[in-house]
Design a protein around this motif. Structure first.
Motif, PDB file in Angstrom:
ATOM      1  N   GLN A 104      42.268  36.943  38.542  1.00 59.63           N
ATOM      2  CA  GLN A 104      41.266  37.758  37.839  1.00 59.63           C
ATOM      3  C   GLN A 104      40.269  36.887  37.068  1.00 59.63           C
ATOM      4  O   GLN A 104      39.075  37.183  37.039  1.00 59.63           O
ATOM      5  N   VAL A 114      38.743  39.245  44.194  1.00 58.99           N
ATOM      6  CA  VAL A 114      40.072  38.998  43.630  1.00 58.99           C
ATOM      7  C   VAL A 114      41.113  38.941  44.743  1.00 58.99           C
ATOM      8  O   VAL A 114      42.091  38.200  44.659  1.00 58.99           O
ATOM      9  N   LEU A 340      35.904  42.323  41.590  1.00 54.96           N
ATOM     10  CA  LEU A 340      37.057  43.081  41.071  1.00 54.96           C
ATOM     11  C   LEU A 340      37.335  44.342  41.880  1.00 54.96           C
ATOM     12  O   LEU A 340      38.383  44.963  41.722  1.00 54.96           O
TER      13      LEU A 340
END
Ligand code: ADP
Length: 500
Positions: A104, A114, A340
Protein backbone atom coordinates in the motif's frame (compact mmCIF):
# COMPACT_ATOMS: atom_id res chain seq x y z
CA UNK A 1 -10.65 5.94 -16.85
CA UNK A 2 -13.07 4.60 -14.28
CA UNK A 3 -12.64 4.14 -10.57
CA UNK A 4 -14.15 1.10 -8.88
CA UNK A 5 -14.00 0.57 -5.15
CA UNK A 6 -10.60 1.34 -3.66
CA UNK A 7 -9.14 -1.09 -1.13
CA UNK A 8 -9.29 -0.31 2.57
CA UNK A 9 -6.10 1.44 3.63
CA UNK A 10 -4.27 -0.35 6.42
CA UNK A 11 -4.48 1.55 9.72
CA UNK A 12 -0.68 1.45 10.11
CA UNK A 13 -0.24 2.96 6.64
CA UNK A 14 -2.66 5.75 7.54
CA UNK A 15 -0.80 6.64 10.69
CA UNK A 16 2.58 6.32 8.92
CA UNK A 17 1.65 8.96 6.33
CA UNK A 18 -0.03 11.36 8.72
CA UNK A 19 3.09 11.98 10.85
CA UNK A 20 6.10 13.82 9.39
CA UNK A 21 8.74 11.14 8.85
CA UNK A 22 12.23 11.54 10.28
CA UNK A 23 15.55 10.18 9.04
CA UNK A 24 17.51 7.26 10.51
CA UNK A 25 21.00 8.23 11.66
CA UNK A 26 23.10 6.14 14.04
CA UNK A 27 20.08 4.10 15.12
CA UNK A 28 18.03 7.20 16.05
CA UNK A 29 15.10 8.80 14.24
CA UNK A 30 16.05 12.45 13.89
CA UNK A 31 14.83 15.58 12.18
CA UNK A 32 16.93 17.31 9.53
CA UNK A 33 19.61 19.58 10.98
CA UNK A 34 17.87 22.47 9.21
CA UNK A 35 14.46 21.38 10.54
CA UNK A 36 13.21 21.38 6.93
CA UNK A 37 10.78 18.86 5.49
CA UNK A 38 9.64 18.18 1.95
CA UNK A 39 6.36 16.81 0.60
CA UNK A 40 5.85 13.54 -1.20
CA UNK A 41 2.79 13.33 -3.47
CA UNK A 42 0.15 10.74 -4.33
CA UNK A 43 0.56 10.50 -8.12
CA UNK A 44 -3.01 9.29 -8.61
CA UNK A 45 -4.38 12.62 -7.38
CA UNK A 46 -1.42 15.01 -7.30
CA UNK A 47 -2.19 15.69 -3.63
CA UNK A 48 0.36 15.86 -0.83
CA UNK A 49 0.73 12.44 0.77
CA UNK A 50 3.24 12.98 3.57
CA UNK A 51 5.98 15.25 4.88
CA UNK A 52 9.51 13.92 5.17
CA UNK A 53 12.67 15.30 6.81
CA UNK A 54 14.83 16.93 4.15
CA UNK A 55 18.38 15.67 4.46
CA UNK A 56 21.18 17.97 3.28
CA UNK A 57 24.95 18.11 3.55
CA UNK A 58 25.04 18.36 7.34
CA UNK A 59 22.73 15.35 7.71
CA UNK A 60 24.82 13.41 5.24
CA UNK A 61 27.91 14.24 7.30
CA UNK A 62 26.24 12.91 10.44
CA UNK A 63 25.05 9.76 8.70
CA UNK A 64 28.47 9.04 7.16
CA UNK A 65 30.08 9.52 10.58
CA UNK A 66 27.59 7.07 12.13
CA UNK A 67 28.25 4.55 9.35
CA UNK A 68 32.01 4.97 9.82
CA UNK A 69 31.76 4.41 13.58
CA UNK A 70 29.60 1.35 13.03
CA UNK A 71 32.10 0.02 10.51
CA UNK A 72 35.27 0.69 12.50
CA UNK A 73 34.30 0.04 16.08
CA UNK A 74 30.74 -1.20 16.46
CA UNK A 75 29.52 -4.74 17.16
CA UNK A 76 28.85 -5.23 13.42
CA UNK A 77 32.54 -5.76 12.77
CA UNK A 78 32.86 -8.44 15.45
CA UNK A 79 29.70 -10.31 14.50
CA UNK A 80 30.13 -13.73 12.94
CA UNK A 81 29.03 -14.11 9.35
CA UNK A 82 26.33 -16.47 10.56
CA UNK A 83 24.94 -13.80 12.91
CA UNK A 84 25.01 -11.31 10.05
CA UNK A 85 23.14 -13.72 7.80
CA UNK A 86 20.52 -14.36 10.47
CA UNK A 87 19.86 -10.62 10.87
CA UNK A 88 19.36 -10.18 7.12
CA UNK A 89 17.02 -13.19 7.08
CA UNK A 90 15.10 -11.72 10.02
CA UNK A 91 14.63 -8.48 8.09
CA UNK A 92 13.19 -10.51 5.20
CA UNK A 93 10.74 -12.19 7.58
CA UNK A 94 9.66 -8.83 8.97
CA UNK A 95 9.05 -7.37 5.50
CA UNK A 96 7.01 -10.43 4.62
CA UNK A 97 4.96 -10.05 7.79
CA UNK A 98 4.19 -6.46 6.70
CA UNK A 99 3.63 -7.27 3.01
CA UNK A 100 0.26 -5.56 2.67
CA UNK A 101 1.50 -2.44 4.42
CA UNK A 102 4.49 -2.17 2.08
CA UNK A 103 2.35 -2.83 -0.99
CA UNK A 104 0.00 0.00 0.00
CA UNK A 105 2.81 2.41 0.79
CA UNK A 106 4.37 1.74 -2.63
CA UNK A 107 1.04 2.35 -4.32
CA UNK A 108 0.37 5.58 -2.47
CA UNK A 109 3.85 6.98 -3.02
CA UNK A 110 4.73 5.63 -6.48
CA UNK A 111 1.31 5.06 -8.06
CA UNK A 112 1.75 1.43 -9.09
CA UNK A 113 -1.22 -0.96 -8.78
CA UNK A 114 -1.40 -2.48 -5.33
CA UNK A 115 -2.13 -5.88 -6.89
CA UNK A 116 1.27 -5.71 -8.61
CA UNK A 117 3.17 -4.44 -5.55
CA UNK A 118 1.75 -7.40 -3.58
CA UNK A 119 3.01 -10.03 -6.01
CA UNK A 120 6.12 -8.38 -7.43
CA UNK A 121 7.80 -5.53 -5.52
CA UNK A 122 7.41 -6.80 -1.97
CA UNK A 123 7.99 -10.57 -2.48
CA UNK A 124 10.99 -9.85 -4.71
CA UNK A 125 12.49 -7.68 -1.96
CA UNK A 126 11.92 -10.45 0.60
CA UNK A 127 13.50 -12.99 -1.72
CA UNK A 128 16.51 -10.77 -2.36
CA UNK A 129 17.24 -10.38 1.35
CA UNK A 130 16.89 -14.15 1.89
CA UNK A 131 19.20 -14.91 -1.02
CA UNK A 132 21.80 -12.44 0.25
CA UNK A 133 21.43 -13.71 3.85
CA UNK A 134 22.74 -17.03 2.56
CA UNK A 135 25.80 -15.35 1.02
CA UNK A 136 26.97 -13.82 4.32
CA UNK A 137 28.56 -17.16 5.31
CA UNK A 138 29.90 -17.95 1.84
CA UNK A 139 32.12 -15.02 0.92
CA UNK A 140 35.51 -16.68 0.62
CA UNK A 141 39.04 -16.09 -0.56
CA UNK A 142 41.40 -18.58 -2.21
CA UNK A 143 44.71 -20.22 -1.38
CA UNK A 144 47.11 -19.53 -4.20
CA UNK A 145 50.26 -21.48 -5.08
CA UNK A 146 53.01 -18.95 -5.91
CA UNK A 147 56.49 -19.47 -7.40
CA UNK A 148 58.42 -16.15 -6.97
CA UNK A 149 61.42 -16.71 -9.32
CA UNK A 150 63.72 -14.24 -7.51
CA UNK A 151 63.58 -16.12 -4.14
CA UNK A 152 64.63 -19.62 -5.24
CA UNK A 153 63.94 -22.33 -2.69
CA UNK A 154 61.68 -20.19 -0.50
CA UNK A 155 58.25 -21.47 0.42
CA UNK A 156 55.18 -19.33 0.93
CA UNK A 157 51.62 -19.60 2.08
CA UNK A 158 49.57 -17.15 0.01
CA UNK A 159 45.87 -16.61 0.24
CA UNK A 160 43.21 -13.96 -0.38
CA UNK A 161 40.66 -12.49 2.00
CA UNK A 162 37.49 -10.91 0.73
CA UNK A 163 36.72 -8.00 3.03
CA UNK A 164 33.94 -5.42 3.14
CA UNK A 165 34.69 -2.29 1.12
CA UNK A 166 33.69 -0.06 4.05
CA UNK A 167 31.16 2.75 4.22
CA UNK A 168 28.84 2.65 1.25
CA UNK A 169 26.55 5.37 -0.12
CA UNK A 170 23.52 4.03 -1.97
CA UNK A 171 21.35 6.33 -4.08
CA UNK A 172 18.19 4.77 -5.43
CA UNK A 173 15.37 5.72 -7.85
CA UNK A 174 11.59 5.90 -7.55
CA UNK A 175 10.41 3.18 -9.96
CA UNK A 176 10.68 0.24 -7.50
CA UNK A 177 11.40 2.04 -4.22
CA UNK A 178 11.45 -0.92 -1.81
CA UNK A 179 12.95 -3.37 -4.27
CA UNK A 180 15.77 -1.03 -5.23
CA UNK A 181 16.55 -0.56 -1.53
CA UNK A 182 16.72 -4.35 -1.19
CA UNK A 183 18.98 -4.77 -4.25
CA UNK A 184 21.36 -2.27 -2.72
CA UNK A 185 21.24 -3.17 0.98
CA UNK A 186 21.20 -6.98 0.64
CA UNK A 187 24.70 -7.55 -0.80
CA UNK A 188 26.26 -4.64 1.13
CA UNK A 189 25.08 -6.11 4.44
CA UNK A 190 26.02 -9.67 3.47
CA UNK A 191 29.53 -8.38 2.74
CA UNK A 192 29.74 -6.59 6.11
CA UNK A 193 29.64 -2.99 4.88
CA UNK A 194 27.79 -0.15 6.57
CA UNK A 195 25.45 2.03 4.56
CA UNK A 196 23.95 5.45 4.05
CA UNK A 197 20.90 4.98 1.83
CA UNK A 198 19.22 7.87 0.04
CA UNK A 199 15.79 7.05 -1.36
CA UNK A 200 14.40 9.11 -4.26
CA UNK A 201 12.65 12.32 -3.23
CA UNK A 202 9.50 11.19 -5.08
CA UNK A 203 9.18 7.94 -3.09
CA UNK A 204 10.91 7.95 0.30
CA UNK A 205 8.20 6.24 2.37
CA UNK A 206 8.83 2.51 1.95
CA UNK A 207 12.56 2.93 2.66
CA UNK A 208 11.69 4.80 5.87
CA UNK A 209 9.27 2.08 6.92
CA UNK A 210 12.01 -0.42 6.10
CA UNK A 211 14.25 1.56 8.46
CA UNK A 212 11.82 0.87 11.30
CA UNK A 213 12.00 -2.85 10.58
CA UNK A 214 15.80 -2.63 10.40
CA UNK A 215 15.75 -1.29 13.97
CA UNK A 216 13.25 -3.97 15.01
CA UNK A 217 15.38 -6.74 13.48
CA UNK A 218 18.26 -5.65 15.74
CA UNK A 219 20.93 -4.39 13.33
CA UNK A 220 23.54 -2.52 15.40
CA UNK A 221 23.19 1.26 15.44
CA UNK A 222 24.67 3.04 12.46
CA UNK A 223 24.96 -0.02 10.22
CA UNK A 224 22.13 1.29 8.05
CA UNK A 225 21.39 5.01 7.93
CA UNK A 226 18.58 6.40 5.79
CA UNK A 227 18.69 10.02 4.67
CA UNK A 228 15.80 11.17 2.48
CA UNK A 229 16.34 14.35 0.48
CA UNK A 230 16.82 15.80 -2.98
CA UNK A 231 19.38 14.54 -5.46
CA UNK A 232 21.16 17.86 -5.97
CA UNK A 233 21.70 18.31 -2.22
CA UNK A 234 21.66 15.05 -0.23
CA UNK A 235 22.55 12.85 -3.24
CA UNK A 236 25.37 15.07 -4.44
CA UNK A 237 26.77 15.41 -0.89
CA UNK A 238 26.85 11.63 -0.53
CA UNK A 239 28.47 11.05 -3.91
CA UNK A 240 31.21 13.58 -3.10
CA UNK A 241 31.72 12.71 0.59
CA UNK A 242 35.36 11.93 1.43
CA UNK A 243 34.26 9.57 4.23
CA UNK A 244 32.46 7.25 1.81
CA UNK A 245 34.42 4.34 0.30
CA UNK A 246 31.98 3.33 -2.37
CA UNK A 247 28.91 4.74 -4.07
CA UNK A 248 26.23 2.59 -5.68
CA UNK A 249 23.76 4.47 -7.84
CA UNK A 250 20.65 3.59 -9.80
CA UNK A 251 19.01 6.27 -11.94
CA UNK A 252 19.42 8.14 -15.18
CA UNK A 253 22.61 7.98 -17.22
CA UNK A 254 22.86 11.76 -17.02
CA UNK A 255 22.90 11.75 -13.20
CA UNK A 256 25.12 8.63 -13.20
CA UNK A 257 27.81 10.70 -14.92
CA UNK A 258 27.47 13.41 -12.23
CA UNK A 259 27.81 10.79 -9.50
CA UNK A 260 30.90 9.40 -11.18
CA UNK A 261 32.47 12.86 -11.41
CA UNK A 262 31.65 13.61 -7.76
CA UNK A 263 33.11 10.26 -6.68
CA UNK A 264 36.45 11.08 -8.30
CA UNK A 265 37.52 13.36 -5.41
CA UNK A 266 38.51 10.44 -3.16
CA UNK A 267 38.41 7.77 -5.89
CA UNK A 268 35.41 5.96 -4.47
CA UNK A 269 34.55 2.62 -5.95
CA UNK A 270 31.53 3.25 -8.20
CA UNK A 271 28.76 0.99 -9.45
CA UNK A 272 26.02 2.31 -11.68
CA UNK A 273 22.73 0.93 -12.95
CA UNK A 274 21.53 3.44 -15.52
CA UNK A 275 19.18 3.91 -18.44
CA UNK A 276 18.08 1.59 -21.19
CA UNK A 277 16.32 1.42 -24.54
CA UNK A 278 15.87 -2.30 -24.81
CA UNK A 279 15.30 -3.91 -28.21
CA UNK A 280 12.69 -6.64 -28.39
CA UNK A 281 13.11 -8.80 -31.53
CA UNK A 282 10.22 -10.88 -32.86
CA UNK A 283 11.02 -13.46 -35.55
CA UNK A 284 8.32 -14.72 -37.89
CA UNK A 285 8.37 -18.28 -36.55
CA UNK A 286 7.59 -17.13 -32.99
CA UNK A 287 4.46 -18.23 -31.16
CA UNK A 288 2.35 -15.09 -31.45
CA UNK A 289 0.04 -16.13 -28.65
CA UNK A 290 3.00 -15.78 -26.34
CA UNK A 291 4.68 -12.88 -28.17
CA UNK A 292 1.76 -10.45 -28.13
CA UNK A 293 1.08 -10.38 -24.38
CA UNK A 294 4.84 -10.71 -23.80
CA UNK A 295 5.74 -7.68 -25.93
CA UNK A 296 2.93 -5.67 -24.30
CA UNK A 297 4.16 -6.62 -20.83
CA UNK A 298 7.74 -5.79 -21.85
CA UNK A 299 6.81 -2.13 -22.26
CA UNK A 300 3.71 -1.61 -20.14
CA UNK A 301 4.86 -3.33 -16.93
CA UNK A 302 5.32 -0.66 -14.25
CA UNK A 303 3.96 1.85 -16.81
CA UNK A 304 7.18 1.58 -18.81
CA UNK A 305 9.08 3.02 -15.84
CA UNK A 306 11.64 0.22 -15.96
CA UNK A 307 15.19 0.87 -17.08
CA UNK A 308 15.01 -2.40 -19.04
CA UNK A 309 11.58 -1.71 -20.66
CA UNK A 310 11.22 -3.29 -24.11
CA UNK A 311 10.72 0.07 -25.81
CA UNK A 312 11.96 -0.81 -29.32
CA UNK A 313 9.86 -3.59 -30.81
CA UNK A 314 11.47 -4.96 -33.99
CA UNK A 315 9.11 -7.35 -35.80
CA UNK A 316 9.82 -9.43 -38.90
CA UNK A 317 7.94 -7.89 -41.83
CA UNK A 318 5.58 -10.82 -42.58
CA UNK A 319 4.02 -10.69 -39.10
CA UNK A 320 4.43 -6.96 -38.36
CA UNK A 321 0.78 -5.96 -38.81
CA UNK A 322 -0.51 -8.87 -36.79
CA UNK A 323 1.88 -8.22 -33.89
CA UNK A 324 1.26 -4.46 -33.86
CA UNK A 325 -2.50 -4.95 -33.93
CA UNK A 326 -2.20 -7.52 -31.16
CA UNK A 327 -0.03 -5.32 -28.93
CA UNK A 328 -2.32 -2.33 -29.62
CA UNK A 329 -5.36 -4.43 -28.67
CA UNK A 330 -3.61 -5.38 -25.42
CA UNK A 331 -2.82 -1.70 -24.77
CA UNK A 332 -6.47 -0.76 -25.30
CA UNK A 333 -7.58 -3.41 -22.82
CA UNK A 334 -5.28 -2.21 -20.02
CA UNK A 335 -7.33 -0.71 -17.23
CA UNK A 336 -5.70 2.59 -16.30
CA UNK A 337 -6.62 4.02 -12.91
CA UNK A 338 -5.54 4.71 -9.35
CA UNK A 339 -3.31 1.99 -7.97
CA UNK A 340 -5.51 1.43 -4.91
CA UNK A 341 -8.36 0.22 -7.12
CA UNK A 342 -7.83 -3.58 -7.16
CA UNK A 343 -8.99 -3.79 -10.79
CA UNK A 344 -6.38 -1.28 -11.99
CA UNK A 345 -3.71 -2.69 -14.30
CA UNK A 346 -1.77 0.52 -14.91
CA UNK A 347 -1.50 3.41 -12.49
CA UNK A 348 -0.26 6.98 -12.96
CA UNK A 349 3.33 7.88 -13.73
CA UNK A 350 5.26 8.86 -10.63
CA UNK A 351 5.16 12.64 -10.94
CA UNK A 352 4.00 15.63 -12.89
CA UNK A 353 7.55 16.04 -14.18
CA UNK A 354 7.61 12.46 -15.47
CA UNK A 355 4.21 12.85 -17.12
CA UNK A 356 5.39 16.04 -18.87
CA UNK A 357 8.60 14.32 -19.94
CA UNK A 358 6.73 11.40 -21.54
CA UNK A 359 4.19 13.72 -23.23
CA UNK A 360 7.14 15.79 -24.51
CA UNK A 361 8.62 12.66 -26.12
CA UNK A 362 5.27 11.85 -27.74
CA UNK A 363 5.10 15.35 -29.22
CA UNK A 364 8.67 15.04 -30.50
CA UNK A 365 7.79 11.68 -32.07
CA UNK A 366 4.70 13.06 -33.80
CA UNK A 367 6.66 16.08 -35.03
CA UNK A 368 9.18 13.70 -36.63
CA UNK A 369 6.42 11.68 -38.35
CA UNK A 370 5.59 8.89 -35.89
CA UNK A 371 1.96 7.78 -35.63
CA UNK A 372 0.13 6.36 -32.63
CA UNK A 373 -1.81 3.16 -33.39
CA UNK A 374 -3.21 3.45 -29.89
CA UNK A 375 -2.76 5.99 -27.08
CA UNK A 376 -0.55 9.05 -27.49
CA UNK A 377 -2.10 11.34 -24.85
CA UNK A 378 -2.41 11.92 -21.17
CA UNK A 379 -5.29 10.05 -19.54
CA UNK A 380 -7.76 11.53 -17.05
CA UNK A 381 -7.98 15.06 -15.69
CA UNK A 382 -6.24 14.71 -12.35
CA UNK A 383 -3.14 12.66 -11.52
CA UNK A 384 -0.20 11.82 -13.75
CA UNK A 385 -1.71 9.28 -16.12
CA UNK A 386 -0.56 8.60 -19.70
CA UNK A 387 -2.28 6.25 -22.15
CA UNK A 388 -0.46 3.05 -23.09
CA UNK A 389 0.92 3.95 -26.51
CA UNK A 390 2.12 2.05 -29.59
CA UNK A 391 3.98 4.16 -32.15
CA UNK A 392 4.65 3.15 -35.77
CA UNK A 393 6.34 4.93 -38.70
CA UNK A 394 9.34 5.53 -36.51
CA UNK A 395 12.87 5.38 -37.83
CA UNK A 396 16.15 4.57 -36.17
CA UNK A 397 17.35 8.17 -35.76
CA UNK A 398 14.20 9.62 -34.23
CA UNK A 399 14.41 10.85 -30.65
CA UNK A 400 11.71 8.36 -29.57
CA UNK A 401 13.82 5.51 -30.96
CA UNK A 402 17.14 6.61 -29.49
CA UNK A 403 16.31 8.11 -26.09
CA UNK A 404 14.89 6.56 -22.97
CA UNK A 405 11.26 7.67 -22.55
CA UNK A 406 10.64 5.85 -19.24
CA UNK A 407 6.91 5.68 -19.89
CA UNK A 408 4.32 3.41 -21.51
CA UNK A 409 5.44 4.09 -25.09
CA UNK A 410 6.74 1.47 -27.51
CA UNK A 411 8.08 2.08 -31.03
CA UNK A 412 7.27 -0.80 -33.41
CA UNK A 413 9.51 -1.23 -36.45
CA UNK A 414 9.40 -3.90 -39.19
CA UNK A 415 12.58 -5.70 -40.31
CA UNK A 416 13.59 -8.09 -43.08
CA UNK A 417 17.18 -9.18 -42.50
CA UNK A 418 18.44 -10.65 -39.24
CA UNK A 419 21.88 -9.05 -39.58
CA UNK A 420 20.33 -5.66 -40.07
CA UNK A 421 18.02 -5.93 -37.10
CA UNK A 422 20.85 -7.03 -34.82
CA UNK A 423 22.82 -4.02 -35.97
CA UNK A 424 19.82 -1.76 -35.35
CA UNK A 425 19.22 -3.33 -31.93
CA UNK A 426 22.82 -2.57 -30.95
CA UNK A 427 22.75 0.93 -32.46
CA UNK A 428 22.08 2.72 -29.18
CA UNK A 429 24.11 4.22 -26.34
CA UNK A 430 22.42 1.83 -23.90
CA UNK A 431 22.91 -1.89 -23.39
CA UNK A 432 20.84 -2.94 -20.40
CA UNK A 433 18.53 -5.65 -21.74
CA UNK A 434 17.22 -7.20 -24.95
CA UNK A 435 14.91 -10.01 -25.95
CA UNK A 436 14.29 -12.35 -28.85
CA UNK A 437 11.17 -14.37 -29.60
CA UNK A 438 11.48 -17.41 -31.89
CA UNK A 439 10.81 -21.16 -31.93
CA UNK A 440 14.29 -21.75 -33.44
CA UNK A 441 16.28 -22.23 -30.26
CA UNK A 442 19.73 -22.31 -31.93
CA UNK A 443 19.00 -19.06 -33.69
CA UNK A 444 17.81 -17.59 -30.38
CA UNK A 445 21.07 -18.43 -28.64
CA UNK A 446 23.13 -17.15 -31.58
CA UNK A 447 21.25 -13.86 -31.47
CA UNK A 448 21.66 -13.72 -27.67
CA UNK A 449 25.44 -13.70 -28.23
CA UNK A 450 25.21 -10.88 -30.76
CA UNK A 451 23.13 -8.54 -28.61
CA UNK A 452 25.21 -6.09 -26.58
CA UNK A 453 23.18 -6.12 -23.38
CA UNK A 454 23.56 -7.21 -19.77
CA UNK A 455 20.38 -9.32 -19.87
CA UNK A 456 18.94 -11.19 -22.84
CA UNK A 457 15.57 -12.84 -22.50
CA UNK A 458 14.45 -15.57 -24.91
CA UNK A 459 10.69 -16.00 -25.34
CA UNK A 460 10.09 -14.00 -22.18
CA UNK A 461 10.76 -10.52 -20.78
CA UNK A 462 11.19 -8.87 -17.37
CA UNK A 463 12.21 -12.10 -15.68
CA UNK A 464 14.09 -11.23 -12.50
CA UNK A 465 15.50 -13.40 -9.78
CA UNK A 466 17.69 -12.65 -6.79
CA UNK A 467 20.20 -15.20 -8.16
CA UNK A 468 20.43 -13.71 -11.67
CA UNK A 469 22.86 -10.82 -12.21
CA UNK A 470 21.47 -7.62 -13.69
CA UNK A 471 23.34 -4.63 -15.08
CA UNK A 472 24.38 -2.83 -18.18
CA UNK A 473 26.77 -2.83 -21.11
CA UNK A 474 27.77 0.51 -22.64
CA UNK A 475 26.17 3.58 -21.02
CA UNK A 476 23.71 1.45 -19.06
CA UNK A 477 26.16 1.12 -16.23
CA UNK A 478 29.04 -0.45 -14.36
CA UNK A 479 28.82 -3.67 -12.37
CA UNK A 480 26.13 -6.25 -11.77
CA UNK A 481 23.49 -6.32 -9.05
CA UNK A 482 21.90 -9.51 -7.70
CA UNK A 483 23.46 -12.94 -7.95
CA UNK A 484 26.92 -13.55 -6.52
CA UNK A 485 28.31 -10.88 -8.86
CA UNK A 486 26.72 -8.25 -6.59
CA UNK A 487 29.08 -9.22 -3.77
CA UNK A 488 32.04 -8.07 -5.83
CA UNK A 489 30.65 -4.54 -5.68
CA UNK A 490 30.91 -4.53 -1.90
CA UNK A 491 34.16 -6.41 -1.23
CA UNK A 492 37.86 -5.72 -1.54
CA UNK A 493 40.36 -8.52 -2.15
CA UNK A 494 43.36 -8.66 0.17
CA UNK A 495 46.34 -10.84 -0.81
CA UNK A 496 48.19 -12.22 2.22
CA UNK A 497 51.58 -13.81 1.69
CA UNK A 498 53.68 -15.51 4.40
CA UNK A 499 57.19 -16.92 4.01
CA UNK A 500 57.31 -20.31 5.69
P1 ADP B 1 14.98 10.45 -12.60
O1 ADP B 1 15.50 11.44 -13.59
O2 ADP B 1 14.38 9.26 -13.24
O3 ADP B 1 14.19 11.03 -11.47
P2 ADP B 1 17.49 10.49 -11.31
O4 ADP B 1 18.66 9.85 -11.95
O5 ADP B 1 17.36 11.98 -11.35
O6 ADP B 1 16.25 9.80 -11.92
O7 ADP B 1 17.36 10.08 -9.79
C1 ADP B 1 17.78 8.86 -9.24
C2 ADP B 1 18.33 9.12 -7.86
O8 ADP B 1 19.45 9.98 -7.98
C3 ADP B 1 17.38 9.84 -6.90
O9 ADP B 1 17.56 9.33 -5.59
C4 ADP B 1 17.84 11.28 -6.98
O10 ADP B 1 17.53 12.03 -5.82
C5 ADP B 1 19.33 11.11 -7.11
N1 ADP B 1 20.04 12.24 -7.71
C6 ADP B 1 19.59 13.17 -8.57
N2 ADP B 1 20.54 14.07 -8.87
C7 ADP B 1 21.65 13.71 -8.19
C8 ADP B 1 22.98 14.22 -8.09
N3 ADP B 1 23.36 15.30 -8.76
N4 ADP B 1 23.85 13.55 -7.30
C9 ADP B 1 23.51 12.45 -6.63
N5 ADP B 1 22.26 11.92 -6.68
C10 ADP B 1 21.34 12.53 -7.45
Amino acid sequence: MSVAAAIQIDQRVKSFVTKPRKMLVGGEWVEAASGKTFATFNPASGEVLAQVAEGEKEDVDRAVKAARNAFESGPWRRMTTSERGRLIWKLADLIEAHLEEFAQLETLDNGKPVVIARVADVPLAVDLFRYMAGWATKIEGNTIPISVPYTPGAQYLAYTLREPVGVVAQIIPWNFPLLMAAWKLGPALAAGCTVVLKPAEQTPLSALRLGELICEAGFPQGVINIVPGYGESAGAALAAHPGVDKVAFTGSTEVGKLVLAAAAGNLKKVSLELGGKSPNLVLKDADLEVVIPGAANAIFFNHGQCCCAGSRLYVEKEIFDEVVEGVAAQAKKIKVGPGLDPTTEMGPLVSNEQQQRVLGYLEAGFAEGAKAVVGGHRAGEAGYFVEPTVLVDTSQNMKVMQEEIFGPVVCAVPFQELDEVIQAANDNIYGLAAAVWTRDISKAHRIARELRAGSVWINCFNIFDAALPFGGYKQSGWGREMGHDALELYTEVKAVCARL
